[in-house]
Design a protein around this motif. Structure first.
Motif, PDB file in Angstrom:
ATOM      1  N   ILE A 151      -4.677   9.543  -0.455  1.00 54.62           N
ATOM      2  CA  ILE A 151      -5.378   8.397   0.115  1.00 54.62           C
ATOM      3  C   ILE A 151      -6.849   8.496  -0.263  1.00 54.62           C
ATOM      4  CG2 ILE A 151      -6.121   7.394   2.322  1.00 54.62           C
ATOM      5  CD1 ILE A 151      -3.369   8.063   3.399  1.00 54.62           C
ATOM      6  N   ARG A 152      -7.394   7.396  -0.766  1.00 51.54           N
ATOM      7  CA  ARG A 152      -8.785   7.421  -1.227  1.00 51.54           C
ATOM      8  C   ARG A 152      -9.650   6.511  -0.357  1.00 51.54           C
ATOM      9  NH1 ARG A 152      -6.266   6.558  -7.189  1.00 51.54           N
ATOM     10  NH2 ARG A 152      -5.227   8.576  -7.227  1.00 51.54           N
ATOM     11  N   PRO A 153     -10.945   6.867  -0.179  1.00 52.97           N
ATOM     12  CA  PRO A 153     -11.802   6.060   0.709  1.00 52.97           C
ATOM     13  C   PRO A 153     -11.803   4.578   0.324  1.00 52.97           C
ATOM     14  CG  PRO A 153     -12.989   8.003  -0.084  1.00 52.97           C
ATOM     15  CD  PRO A 153     -11.664   8.020  -0.754  1.00 52.97           C
ATOM     16  N   LEU A 154     -11.812   4.295  -0.972  1.00 50.90           N
ATOM     17  CA  LEU A 154     -11.887   2.890  -1.384  1.00 50.90           C
ATOM     18  C   LEU A 154     -10.620   2.096  -1.061  1.00 50.90           C
ATOM     19  CD1 LEU A 154     -13.822   2.703  -4.765  1.00 50.90           C
ATOM     20  CD2 LEU A 154     -14.463   1.770  -2.542  1.00 50.90           C
ATOM     21  N   ASP A 155      -9.561   2.831  -0.664  1.00 46.00           N
ATOM     22  CA  ASP A 155      -8.307   2.148  -0.310  1.00 46.00           C
ATOM     23  C   ASP A 155      -8.509   1.156   0.821  1.00 46.00           C
ATOM     24  OD1 ASP A 155      -7.079   3.574  -2.237  1.00 46.00           O
ATOM     25  OD2 ASP A 155      -5.904   4.866  -0.905  1.00 46.00           O
ATOM     26  N   ILE A 156      -9.596   1.321   1.559  1.00 44.29           N
ATOM     27  CA  ILE A 156      -9.879   0.394   2.654  1.00 44.29           C
ATOM     28  C   ILE A 156      -9.918  -1.040   2.126  1.00 44.29           C
ATOM     29  CG2 ILE A 156     -12.399   0.671   2.481  1.00 44.29           C
ATOM     30  CD1 ILE A 156     -10.473   0.301   5.747  1.00 44.29           C
ATOM     31  N   TYR A 163       0.824  -1.209   0.000  1.00 44.18           N
ATOM     32  CA  TYR A 163       0.000   0.000   0.000  1.00 44.18           C
ATOM     33  C   TYR A 163       0.866   1.270   0.000  1.00 44.18           C
ATOM     34  CZ  TYR A 163      -3.522   3.425   1.228  1.00 44.18           C
ATOM     35  OH  TYR A 163      -4.330   4.527   1.215  1.00 44.18           O
ATOM     36  N   LEU A 171      -2.608  13.112   2.407  1.00 43.34           N
ATOM     37  CA  LEU A 171      -4.037  12.876   2.639  1.00 43.34           C
ATOM     38  C   LEU A 171      -4.817  12.876   1.333  1.00 43.34           C
ATOM     39  CD1 LEU A 171      -4.962  14.691   5.954  1.00 43.34           C
ATOM     40  CD2 LEU A 171      -4.963  12.234   5.441  1.00 43.34           C
ATOM     41  N   SER A 172      -4.375  13.759   0.418  1.00 39.99           N
ATOM     42  CA  SER A 172      -5.097  13.826  -0.854  1.00 39.99           C
ATOM     43  C   SER A 172      -4.796  12.607  -1.722  1.00 39.99           C
ATOM     44  CB  SER A 172      -4.734  15.103  -1.598  1.00 39.99           C
ATOM     45  OG  SER A 172      -3.380  15.045  -1.961  1.00 39.99           O
TER      46      SER A 172
END
Ligand code: GP9
Ligand code: MN
Length: 645
Positions: free
Chosen positions: A120-125, A85, A117-118
């Motif tokens: 990192i994307r929510p779907l990275d979870i 990641y 922070l920009s």
């Protein structure tokens, strides 16, 4: 009372973990990075390459006793997922993979810091769903843990299987891309062929190797070097010193260009009419006994020599393994003279680790493929943008640079295997039946036309009047595996001496207003830097240079090759034997043999001292008078603004 889930089996859990990590890594490598995968072999390699390392590293858990196996499995799984990641996030910003040395360059993370922070994307979870599930399984009290000891029974065979898979992976990779590990090429290649985790291993080993050689060295090692380079120094010729003072510099890196092409006629036609005419231009010095001195680092070795007057390494590429060293390279020397510097190259910036080492050289700009947005699929050659669109799109960027500038254009169209769209070809192929040799002439002609076009652009912009243009062949294009066809091309036997003479590459130095001519001096790429600096009126006495000014009367005509052989006007040393350059026959005269032996000893000592500098990173202990040291952290390469709109 709740019944405990009795999985009672660790092996299926382990195998499931391996399978999921394998698939996650494969999908990530395929979707998150641009690896340039071509053809079924490479597709297959990309698919299998995470398997060996996932199996090997996760099965280390088998060496743990009792329930600790589960914790070990989770820890390794988590570690590998984080590494994957972290590279994905880093790649979103730098289009490159993390290397250990860059990790310790705070600047890199400083660049990332604000924007992380920009990135990192929510779907990275999704990259961590599997980790969470495995964590839940390990932590859950409801899952009974398999306490058996697998150490000998299972662990060893699994490790052996993992190594066998990795070995198979590596051999297939090496057959598709010979010398992948020894030469390094590009981080992207290592990831494409061997996967993310093996890349990290490779990077760690290379970093440790480089830093162990570095820590062993101290400033005393420099004394011998400085004594040598000071005594080896050749003072500039009065006639040429400063002939190009204050002018811009344009280096044209002529990919795979050999001297035998000059004036060569194929089917009764000149192959390179423009370069032939440049050779006879009144303001051009043309060197017909100029040799490439590259080894495995090929293009990067040529660049390394001309920027530093240090030899490339006998194995691998210094661009890759010594990218973190201190250098006193041409762009940095000229920065103190008010120059702006830039490299133009229509390939990925990471190839040969250019995007890193150029910072250590002090290059202000590096315009890689990202700076050429008006590019279609048909404009692309194997190693980047074809030369004509490359020069065309480079012109406005060049014209926007503040003057004086020091620039280098690295061409790619004339690169092995010399294939090209036949609609672009303006000369028939050769007829030897050896495809590489036959094709070689067509791409050479194309390159010749592209250079002519570039000269016309310089004329049109007015830059030509105030620009020194240095063109040099980087290394052979036709290796000695093709000597049978070459003997047909040249209508002579390729003896050991002829073979050495085939290592000649053209060198043109074009300076408006300077008296040119054909120069027969023996020299090599190591000599370019002091030659060019003296033409610009910059003294080089205080620098650690292993080459000398080709125009100086004190220049020693000894051309060392990286394997310890040499060429000189009186003798060629090849494979521990000495030859007469005229007759091609072995030398017999005792006195001549002794002199030849002395030269060999002297030349090899020079190679050894240069390696001492590069391996020990010795330039960090020495700052030449008037030189401002480079801090690579001050450099960050952005793509050129789109100036063509
Ligand atoms: C790659 C190009 C080719 O960017 O410079 O390098 P080479 O294969 O000639 O070393
Ligand atoms: Mn090359």
């Amino acid at each position: 009372m709740k019944k405990k889930m009795n999985t009672n089996k660790f092996i299926p859990v382990l195998l499931l973990a391996v399978a999921v990590l394998w698939m996650k890594t494969y999908i990530s490598q395929k979707t998150q990075f641009t690896l340039g995968v071509e053809g079924t072999t490479q597709e297959f390699l990309l698919f299998i390459n995470p398997l060996g390392s996932a199996l090997l590293l996760l099965s280390l858990s088998l060496f743990f006793k009792g329930a600790r196996k589960y914790w070990a499995l989770l820890a390794v799984y988590l570690g590998m997922s984080i590494m994957l990641y972290a590279n994905i996030v880093y790649y979103r910003f730098f289009s490159d993979f993390i290397t250990l040395p860059t990790m310790f360059q705070t600047q890199n993370f400083g660049d990332l810091g604000g924007s992380v922070l920009s990135l990192i994307r929510p779907l990275d979870i999704l990259f961590f769903v599997d980790v969470l599930l495995l964590g839940a399984l390990v932590l859950s009290k409801r899952v009974e843990k398999d306490a058996r000891n697998f150490k000998k029974r299972v662990a060893l065979p699994v490790v052996v299987a993992a190594l066998a898979i990795s070995f198979f992976n590596l051999s297939l990779a090496e057959s598709d891309r010979p010398d992948l590990l020894t030469r390094g090429f590009d981080r992207t290649y290592i990831v494409k062929y061997l996967g993310m985790y093996n890349y990290a291993l490779y990077d760690t080993v290379e970093t440790l190797k480089a830093s162990s050689q570095r820590v062993m060295a101290d400033s005393d090692d420099n004394t011998e070097v400085l004594n040598y380079t000071k005594s080896n120094y050749a003072s500039p010729s009065e006639e040429y010193f400063g002939a190009a003072e204050g002018m811009n510099v344009v280096y044209l890196h002529l990919e795979s260009f050999q001297t035998f092409l000059m004036d060569y006629e194929l089917h009764g036609e000149e192959v390179t009419p423009f370069l032939n005419s440049m050779k006879d231009d009144p303001n051009t010095l043309y060197f017909d006994n100029f040799f490439h001195q590259t080894a495995q680092g090929k293009t990067s070795d040529a660049e390394f020599m001309l920027e530093n007057s240090l030899f490339g390494l006998p194995k691998g590429s210094a661009f890759i393994t010594k990218g973190q060293n201190t250098y006193h390279a041409a762009p940095a020397i000229l920065k103190d003279e008010g120059y702006t510097s830039a490299v133009f190259h229509g390939n990925n910036g990471t190839f040969w680790n250019r995007s890193e080492i150029y910072k250590a050289f002090g290059y202000d700009h590096f315009f890689d493929i990202e700076s050429y947005p008006n590019t279609t699929e048909s404009d692309m050659a194997e190693y980047g943008l074809m030369d004509k669109p490359f020069f065309e799109q480079s012109a406005p960027i060049l014209e926007s640079l503040p003057e004086p500038f020091y620039t280098k254009f690295i061409t790619v169209a004339h690169h092995f295997p010399y294939k090209m769209d036949q609609q672009l070809a303006t000369i028939e192929k050769g007829a030897t039946g050896d495809a590489s040799v036959d094709n070689y002439f067509q791409t050479a002609r194309y390159a010749d036309e592209a250079i002519e076009q570039f000269f016309a652009q310089l004329e049109a912009s007015g830059l030509a009047d105030n620009t020194m243009i240095v063109m040099y062949g980087d290394h052979y294009g036709i290796s000695d595996n093709h000597n049978e066809a070459m003997s047909e091309i040249l209508s002579k036997d390729i003896t050991p001496v002829e073979n050495a003479k085939l290592q000649r590459v053209p060198l043109f130095i074009h300076v408006p207003g300077m008296e040119g001519g054909i120069n027969h001096t023996y020299g090599g790429q190591i000599d370019l830097l002091p030659t060019v600096m003296h033409l610009l009126g910059v003294e080089t006495q205080n620098y650690v240079h292993f080459g000398t000014d080709l125009l100086s009367e004190e220049h020693e005509e000894l051309v060392m090759f990286r394997n310890g052989d040499y060429a000189s006007p009186e003798v060629y040393s090849i494979n521990e034997a000495f030859y007469d350059p005229e007759t091609g026959l072995p030398l017999e005269d005792k006195r001549q043999l002794e002199q030849a032996e002395d030269l060999k000893r002297h030349g090899r000592y020079e190679l050894q001292l240069s390696d001492q500098v590069v391996n020990g990173d010795l330039l960090r202990f020495y700052t030449p008078a008037g030189f401002t040291p480079v801090d690579p952290a001050d450099y960050y390469y952005q793509q050129a603004p789109n100036l063509t709109e």
